[in-house]
Design an enzyme around this catalytic site. Structure first.
Site, PDB file in Angstrom:
ATOM      1  N   ASP A   1       0.819  -1.202   0.000  1.00 33.87           N
ATOM      2  CA  ASP A   1       0.000   0.000   0.000  1.00 33.87           C
ATOM      3  C   ASP A   1       0.859   1.261   0.000  1.00 33.87           C
ATOM      4  O   ASP A   1       0.460   2.298  -0.547  1.00 33.87           O
ATOM      5  CB  ASP A   1      -0.946   0.010   1.215  1.00 33.87           C
ATOM      6  CG  ASP A   1      -2.176  -0.879   0.978  1.00 33.87           C
ATOM      7  OD1 ASP A   1      -2.276  -1.478  -0.114  1.00 33.87           O
ATOM      8  OD2 ASP A   1      -3.026  -0.961   1.878  1.00 33.87           O
TER       9      ASP A   1
ATOM     10  N   ARG B   1       4.564  18.284  25.110  1.00 32.20           N
ATOM     11  CA  ARG B   1       3.669  17.460  25.905  1.00 32.20           C
ATOM     12  C   ARG B   1       2.273  17.412  25.310  1.00 32.20           C
ATOM     13  O   ARG B   1       1.479  16.554  25.667  1.00 32.20           O
ATOM     14  CB  ARG B   1       3.637  17.926  27.350  1.00 32.20           C
ATOM     15  CG  ARG B   1       2.820  19.137  27.583  1.00 32.20           C
ATOM     16  CD  ARG B   1       2.866  19.505  29.051  1.00 32.20           C
ATOM     17  NE  ARG B   1       1.873  20.526  29.314  1.00 32.20           N
ATOM     18  CZ  ARG B   1       2.068  21.818  29.073  1.00 32.20           C
ATOM     19  NH1 ARG B   1       3.211  22.255  28.610  1.00 32.20           N
ATOM     20  NH2 ARG B   1       1.095  22.687  29.307  1.00 32.20           N
TER      21      ARG B   1
ATOM     22  N   ASP C   1      -2.610  14.956  21.396  1.00 36.29           N
ATOM     23  CA  ASP C   1      -1.336  14.616  20.761  1.00 36.29           C
ATOM     24  C   ASP C   1      -1.344  15.039  19.294  1.00 36.29           C
ATOM     25  O   ASP C   1      -0.284  15.282  18.710  1.00 36.29           O
ATOM     26  CB  ASP C   1      -1.090  13.105  20.837  1.00 36.29           C
ATOM     27  CG  ASP C   1      -0.484  12.685  22.168  1.00 36.29           C
ATOM     28  OD1 ASP C   1      -0.445  13.518  23.085  1.00 36.29           O
ATOM     29  OD2 ASP C   1      -0.056  11.527  22.273  1.00 36.29           O
TER      30      ASP C   1
ATOM     31  N   THR D   1      -9.208   3.460   7.084  1.00 36.00           N
ATOM     32  CA  THR D   1      -8.718   2.144   7.523  1.00 36.00           C
ATOM     33  C   THR D   1      -7.202   2.153   7.756  1.00 36.00           C
ATOM     34  O   THR D   1      -6.603   1.095   7.913  1.00 36.00           O
ATOM     35  CB  THR D   1      -9.080   1.043   6.512  1.00 36.00           C
ATOM     36  OG1 THR D   1      -8.771   1.503   5.198  1.00 36.00           O
ATOM     37  CG2 THR D   1     -10.549   0.694   6.590  1.00 36.00           C
TER      38      THR D   1
ATOM     39  N   TYR E   1      -4.216   5.055   9.567  1.00 32.80           N
ATOM     40  CA  TYR E   1      -3.849   5.558  10.890  1.00 32.80           C
ATOM     41  C   TYR E   1      -5.071   5.912  11.747  1.00 32.80           C
ATOM     42  O   TYR E   1      -5.103   5.638  12.950  1.00 32.80           O
ATOM     43  CB  TYR E   1      -2.947   6.780  10.719  1.00 32.80           C
ATOM     44  CG  TYR E   1      -2.282   7.290  11.970  1.00 32.80           C
ATOM     45  CD1 TYR E   1      -1.931   6.432  13.008  1.00 32.80           C
ATOM     46  CD2 TYR E   1      -1.986   8.638  12.121  1.00 32.80           C
ATOM     47  CE1 TYR E   1      -1.307   6.908  14.148  1.00 32.80           C
ATOM     48  CE2 TYR E   1      -1.365   9.123  13.255  1.00 32.80           C
ATOM     49  CZ  TYR E   1      -1.031   8.251  14.270  1.00 32.80           C
ATOM     50  OH  TYR E   1      -0.422   8.718  15.408  1.00 32.80           O
TER      51      TYR E   1
ATOM     52  N   SER F   1      -6.416   3.193  13.979  1.00 40.91           N
ATOM     53  CA  SER F   1      -5.677   2.863  15.202  1.00 40.91           C
ATOM     54  C   SER F   1      -5.861   3.938  16.269  1.00 40.91           C
ATOM     55  O   SER F   1      -5.631   3.704  17.450  1.00 40.91           O
ATOM     56  CB  SER F   1      -4.188   2.644  14.893  1.00 40.91           C
ATOM     57  OG  SER F   1      -3.529   3.867  14.725  1.00 40.91           O
TER      58      SER F   1
END
Lengths: 299, 299, 299, 299
Positions: free
Chosen positions: C72, C157, C176, C187, C189, C192
């Site tokens: 991919d 941070r 973050d 489907t 990053y 997750s």
């Protein structure tokens, strides 16, 4: 011009009924023709000359606007009665901002004044047609604004089902249930089951499993034009279809639930003073510092 | 009897320095012996006869209590300096409730009066010893109160690592990082990565992956007495160990990070007027109706 | 008729280069005109008369089809080179099914035979234009197929930012990072980080926060036609924009990242033998009994 | 020395019954004294001289080991019968690895041979005492190995409840339900509701809300020695307590459910060849490349 106004009110709520009576009077002063639901009229002591009376189902015929006074639950029930007619609905809440009832009752008259001057926009909200197919026959057909939920009964330990979309097999799963939601419904039950927020202007449907046994199962967003079919595969007959969280249909083994976007979208009227993201922020407390994870800052 | 009191203050914060000066005066009036950090004393214009001055590291020697004035970040840095001595710490916040600094500055004197009468309890909080092992040698050793985070550098696309616990292989994974937290740290970074809340009285460690590529990876809670070892398995040297979110160590390929409960637990002093669950509710807005998912109610 | 075929190959991968050489020969036998990337031709020992050679950027000019051989990642890099031309891409994987490279190399010839007979369909995939605006000037402009990620640097941070959509303020947050993904990227990053799966036919964009500090922050799906603007609000300059996980741009304070659907959608060729849901099931192991939560069944 | 062996078998499962008959014969050959449940003996055609027969409840009296043949559901039911006696249980599965039945039937004899030579370890698993208090009277008392779940009935739209721990108010919430689980139960229903995995050696209880309406509600892990009390606060009587997913108790308004660690922990026998993390990896497919999010790699 908005001339013929209908009102639907949260039934046993005294404050909502009082607001209804005040609204009837105010609309009369504006020279509007007002129609209220029969039993609301009686409960709110609205004189006969002030408003016509009709059953809720006949209410929207010939109306230019329906005002709903109550909470999101009242709005959703009203949507079921009104949804197949092209009449816009405006929601007034009794103190607690709703996703659908966005005008606080204290701002009702100020908002309606603006609305009468054309300061509003109309949004089309997707609704769903939900059918239960048993032995090739349609057993039940309903229209929902938020969601259709297929779920296990309380004593069952789980539900087994297959999902196909446009006749393509998608997955079989074991779970407590499956929520099929409109974008409007994405901020209702689906959100508490871990689903994403979907902007109401998007032509999409959301499938969110409830407590799926397979940890890789995830919410899926699909195009609005598809046909979703859910087939129950385990024997257990203790399963239910819940419609907008307001009514339920007992399901039997091998029942098939077919869900499609309805040809009737709901016309929701918004005053120009508010927007969708502002409601999200307020409802989900995004503006608040409290509720934040207290990540450690440099000392 | 609490006689010798040390004070650690958020350094560049004027309000915290003023509160420190007032506290020194108040403690003097109570006949207490007060010690402050050298540069704080100067910044807060505390006369020499009112308080001894010492470096932060020497501050807790011989103290009966250390008061931290600032936010949770100040508290955590103070814990590093003080943690290996058996001196209790009391946290005073400057307006925003912290998980560790639970006394609002306005209630500082009222709270300390009660504390001086013995109305407090001491809680032992687990801290962690974190070592970086490179070519069989200890490169770096630190003690944390919240968490040790091993994570990919910004330009890396992920981190590959193995975890063993007491020499038993647990899993290998690809992720943005891995958080090893104490119960105290469970309400800090780990919470935003999807970890559970762990009561601080529990002798346990929490492993929470950050954006794991395998969807079945989940936070794990293990007994506090274990030795956790994380080995970096991909070549990419662009990885970091972050300690309590306050300092970082650059990692190299095949570095091993070993994490164990420290022999030094931190003594946290709590006034009797507050409890852990109340702080949770306040910080996470559990009491609020807003922030709720507006599930549809019956109309 | 598919006559002019280009090939893009995963560069240092011997097996991919060998497959490329075989494919060139096979296409020659079919009387096709073949073009390969210059350095691939050399690496794979492809005789000059068998294939033209061009730089990757010029490859798609005048092609009827581009075959990508690799994973991919190779496909995504190829999409960047090819995406602004209306040439379909077919992905061949070297042994591990990809979301984009769905043809296993062993089925390459069988699949291409069918494709040459017209047994395929073309899908349009949304791509995004991503611009970095600094002091009112466009600093950087890129096109991505999966996602644009704005995130904190390793030593920072967290990141503070505002999001507006079509000039309406949506939320400010501390996290973050923030992933803005196409349905194709849902489907990758975003998954997750807790995002939903979005069917690639949907005209939508997905915003998924990474480790948000506010627990009520959730992934949002918005219509594809909007303009998303992300403004960095904290001082810290240690932040990055990552494009398709393959390249990065260092960001500065007060930079604004503007993301819009590109006018160029990518044409992806699918053999008729596979469908999207089947790939989902295979990649996410939905068919597997293992990986299930072992809920207790009646004994 | 393990001399007196009891066997509990999954009842209507022919393969489990056949394995039982073979095991009885094998144990006889080893000179062991064998006892089986009365109706199992009949179903598996076990001759009278080969094994004593007793009711399941009397089975463990005077036994040195109870072997459970079936799945985790059989094991859990057996745990209820056996749990208050200090007899270890060994679980044999019929082909599918269980969290509790970790010996595959094909390895049954090989494993038992090792066990008879002392190659095993015994683990103490926390169980819970669950009481329903109505009008100050205990209505129902049960012991569970996995979890006690308080949840709304199918037709109810949600459950409102308060949680106190050791008489400290923790939170009030609206949700589909609340799961109180042991560490053993953390890999059962709680996992599918989003809870963490808790190592069984930890003395802890896990509270996991099911579809909580407040998005900041999170799973909480508390020390094992606490008393958890759940009070139903809404009027709706349509609520249920489910015990280990196997039996249910109808709840009434203002019922109070009190949950405490039982004085009886369950003795689970493990062969030395397997460990907890290995079972986790196998069950949750942590070793698999498939099931991974296909993050884009550099081309």
């Amino acid at each position: 011009m908005l001339q013929k106004i209908g009102i639907i009110t949260k039934r046993p709520d005294q404050r909502a009924l009082q607001a209804t009576a005040r609204l009837v009077e105010w609309l009369n002063q504006q020279g509007k023709s007002v129609t209220v639901v029969e039993d609301i009229a009686i409960a709110a002591h609205i004189p006969g000359q002030q408003a016509r009376r009709q059953s809720q189902d006949n209410l929207p015929e010939g109306m230019d606007l329906v005002v709903v006074i109550g909470g999101d639950g009242t709005f959703i029930a009203a949507a079921r009665a009104v949804g197949h007619r092209r009449v816009p609905i405006l929601g007034v809440n009794m103190g607690r901002l709703g996703f659908l009832t966005e005008v606080p009752v204290e701002e009702m008259f100020a908002t309606l004044e603006k609305v009468m001057q054309g300061e509003f926009h109309i949004e089309e909200r997707t609704t769903l047609e939900v059918s239960v197919i048993r032995h090739e026959l349609v057993q039940n057909q309903s229209r929902v604004l938020n969601d259709a939920v297929v779920h296990k009964g309380t004593l069952a330990r789980m539900m087994e089902y297959n999902v196909t979309i446009d006749n393509q097999f998608v997955f079989s799963s074991r779970a407590d249930g499956l929520i099929v939601a409109t974008p409007t419904g994405s901020t209702a039950y689906a959100l508490s089951a871990g689903g994403p927020i979907i902007h109401p202007a998007l032509d999409a449907l959301l499938l969110t499993p409830i407590c799926p046994h397979t940890l890789t199962n995830r919410p899926i967003v699909v195009p609005g034009a598809v046909e979703i079919s859910i087939t129950l595969t385990s024997d257990d007959s203790n399963r239910l279809l819940t419609l907008d969280g307001q009514s339920g249909v007992q399901l039997e083994s091998e029942d098939r639930i077919v869900i499609q976007r309805s040809q009737y979208s709901l016309l929701v009227m918004h005053p120009n003073t508010r927007n969708y993201y502002e409601i999200l922020r307020t409802k989900l407390l995004w503006g608040e510092r409290a509720g934040e994870v207290p990540l450690v800052c440099k000392p």
